[in-house]
Design an enzyme around this catalytic site. Structure first.
Site, PDB file in Angstrom:
ATOM      1  N   GLN A  56       8.934  -0.009  -1.394  1.00  0.00           N
ATOM      2  CA  GLN A  56       9.346  -0.003   0.014  1.00  0.00           C
ATOM      3  C   GLN A  56       9.342   1.414   0.585  1.00  0.00           C
ATOM      4  OE1 GLN A  56      10.014  -2.606   2.069  1.00  0.00           O
ATOM      5  NE2 GLN A  56       9.715  -4.124   0.466  1.00  0.00           N
ATOM      6  N   ASN A  75      14.552  -3.240  -1.125  1.00  0.00           N
ATOM      7  CA  ASN A  75      13.856  -4.218  -0.298  1.00  0.00           C
ATOM      8  C   ASN A  75      14.808  -5.173   0.402  1.00  0.00           C
ATOM      9  OD1 ASN A  75      13.958  -4.780  -3.268  1.00  0.00           O
ATOM     10  ND2 ASN A  75      13.491  -6.856  -2.592  1.00  0.00           N
ATOM     11  N   THR A 124       4.361  -4.971  -8.741  1.00  0.00           N
ATOM     12  CA  THR A 124       4.998  -5.596  -9.900  1.00  0.00           C
ATOM     13  C   THR A 124       4.404  -5.077 -11.205  1.00  0.00           C
ATOM     14  OG1 THR A 124       5.467  -7.608  -8.638  1.00  0.00           O
ATOM     15  CG2 THR A 124       5.393  -7.827 -11.037  1.00  0.00           C
ATOM     16  N   CYS A 145      10.586 -13.175  -2.879  1.00  0.00           N
ATOM     17  CA  CYS A 145      10.568 -13.798  -4.204  1.00  0.00           C
ATOM     18  C   CYS A 145      11.734 -14.751  -4.380  1.00  0.00           C
ATOM     19  CB  CYS A 145      10.621 -12.718  -5.281  1.00  0.00           C
ATOM     20  SG  CYS A 145       9.569 -11.316  -4.921  1.00  0.00           S
TER      21      CYS A 145
HETATM   22  C1  LIG Z   1       7.251  -6.056  -2.917  1.00  0.00           C
HETATM   23  C2  LIG Z   1       8.009  -5.266  -3.902  1.00  0.00           C
HETATM   24  C3  LIG Z   1       7.623  -5.230  -5.259  1.00  0.00           C
HETATM   25  C4  LIG Z   1       6.474  -6.051  -5.788  1.00  0.00           C
HETATM   26  O1  LIG Z   1       5.241  -5.575  -5.313  1.00  0.00           O
HETATM   27  P1  LIG Z   1       3.970  -6.574  -5.319  1.00  0.00           P
HETATM   28  O2  LIG Z   1       2.831  -5.661  -4.946  1.00  0.00           O
HETATM   29  O3  LIG Z   1       4.247  -7.619  -4.297  1.00  0.00           O
HETATM   30  O4  LIG Z   1       3.844  -7.114  -6.686  1.00  0.00           O
HETATM   31  C5  LIG Z   1       8.363  -4.457  -6.122  1.00  0.00           C
HETATM   32  N1  LIG Z   1       9.419  -3.737  -5.694  1.00  0.00           N
HETATM   33  C6  LIG Z   1       9.809  -3.731  -4.410  1.00  0.00           C
HETATM   34  C7  LIG Z   1      10.958  -2.892  -3.995  1.00  0.00           C
HETATM   35  C8  LIG Z   1       9.127  -4.500  -3.466  1.00  0.00           C
HETATM   36  O5  LIG Z   1       9.532  -4.505  -2.201  1.00  0.00           O
END
Ligand SMILES: *Cc1c(COP(=O)(O)O)cnc(C)c1O
Length: 387
Positions: free
Chosen positions: A183, A155, A73, A329
């Site tokens: 991902q 994702n 993030t 989320c």
């Molecule tokens: C999980 C995810 C995020 C966020 O990553 P975090 O390390 O959990 O903050 C952002 N983009 C995608 C595509 C994700 O799958």
């Protein structure tokens, strides 16, 4: 005890033991502040630079182009906000162009940039598989576009975008291209990735690394401002004392994921195909979401007519299966998925989504157990929805 089966590897993965072993010395033995000049600091700094070299070679860029962050993030935030602000400062570019199937780490950042910082925000079209085409990017770019963002592998629906072609279009127009590869890095070969995007965001816990650490590739010459200010760490783009053990863990986890990825993909793709075919065959009113072929090797996602996705998740959980409606989320959110709506699914169908994501420890027995339980759980969810 009832057995529990984890099929939510796109939400997070367990820490690889080899990664934990690599991290261990940096919690207490080698504890120096990497910014300190003395030997303690030098040892910690050497560990970070070693990790940086590793990640750079795995993504196909130079170490100076890697920034460590606190998660995927944060990498997305720094890339989008930092580049948008720098492009406006340097080139009066005031338009942000993103796909409608971005993770919230991108889409909500873009919305804030529009609402609070006065950027124009527009969305690329996607097809019914959630795919962004280079033609759509060509048609949507404006003279004042500051940055274009398109997720590498989605994702929620698993679709893999043609980032090399999209990057080419952006490069022709001298516009920085950002791709969220959080991902993708877990499953796809990444050695060419840096050639195909100005900015690439990754996060360790999606590829069997620790939670709470990420990285961002910033191609040399890409306009970007820090969004966290303070010390000069991370090429002055991410102030704050680095999390040394977690950075070591990220590099080790990425290196293992990239080395062993093809082997896991080879095993998981037939398993995923079996799962998809059986679900579509045995459950009436089921549809695959996302691209049938250009999709993550471990990823199966569906919508079920007349089903509330959250109800189905609860029934699955009670039966011992941990799945998702699309994105961790969004759990508990009764709104239909924005990603599915952008792909053209009707709101009532988009509410009935289910994501099943496989991992290194998933067995064909586990998939068969799910396949034998799912039809009656979907039926039960439909009854509850009508009641
Ligand atoms: C999980 C995810 C995020 C966020 O990553 P975090 O390390 O959990 O903050 C952002 N983009 C995608 C595509 C994700 O799958």
């Amino acid at each position: 005890m009832k057995s529990r089966i984890y099929l939510d590897f796109a939400a997070t993965t367990p820490l690889d033991e080899r990664v934990l072993a690599a991290m261990q010395p940096y919690f207490s033995e080698i504890f120096g502040n990497p910014s300190s000049a003395h030997l303690y600091g030098q040892d910690a700094d050497a560990a970070i630079e070693d990790a940086r070299n590793k990640v750079a070679s795995l993504l196909g860029c130079s170490p100076a182009e890697i920034i460590f962050t606190a998660n995927g993030t944060e990498s997305d935030n720094l890339a989008l906000r930092g580049t948008a602000l720098a492009m406006r400062q340097q080139k009066q570019a005031n338009h942000i162009l993103i796909s409608p199937v971005e993770h919230h780490a991108i889409s909500h950042t873009a919305m804030q940039l529009a609402e609070i910082f006065g950027f124009e925000l527009s969305y690329l079209p996607v097809d019914s598989n959630g795919l962004v085409t280079p033609q759509a990017v060509e048609a949507s770019i404006r003279p004042n576009t500051a940055v274009v963002s398109a997720i590498y592998a989605n994702n929620e629906i698993g679709t893999i975008n043609p980032i090399a072609e999209i990057h080419q279009v952006c490069q022709n127009h001298h516009i920085p291209f950002l791709t969220d590869a959080v991902q993708a890095a877990a499953h796809l070969p990444m050695t060419q990735a840096a050639a195909h995007a100005n900015l690439i965001a990754i996060g360790a816990h999606k590829f069997y690394g620790p939670k709470g650490v990420g990285a961002l590739h910033v191609r040399q010459g890409t306009p970007i401002l820090p969004t966290q200010t303070g010390g000069k760490q991370e090429h002055a783009l991410r102030a704050g004392t680095q999390n040394v053990p977690y950075i070591v863990g990220l590099a080790e986890a990425l290196s293992i994921a990239q080395k062993e990825g093809p082997r896991h993909a080879h095993r998981l793709i037939p398993l995923r195909e079996h799962l998809i075919n059986q679900v579509l065959e045995t459950i009436p009113g089921a549809q695959l979401t996302g691209h049938p072929v250009q999709r993550l090797p471990n990823h199966a996602s569906f919508v079920f007519e007349g089903v509330n996705g959250n109800t189905l998740l609860m029934l699955l959980d009670a039966a011992g299966f941990a799945c998702s409606s699309g994105s961790a989320c969004k759990t508990g959110n009764p709104q239909p998925s924005e990603v599915l709506l952008a792909m053209g699914f009707a709101p009532h169908l988009a509410l009935g989504s289910l994501r099943i994501t496989l991992g290194r420890t998933t067995t064909s027995e586990q998939i068969d157990m799910l396949l034998s339980a799912l039809p009656s759980l979907v039926k039960r969810a439909r009854q509850l929805n009508r009641a």
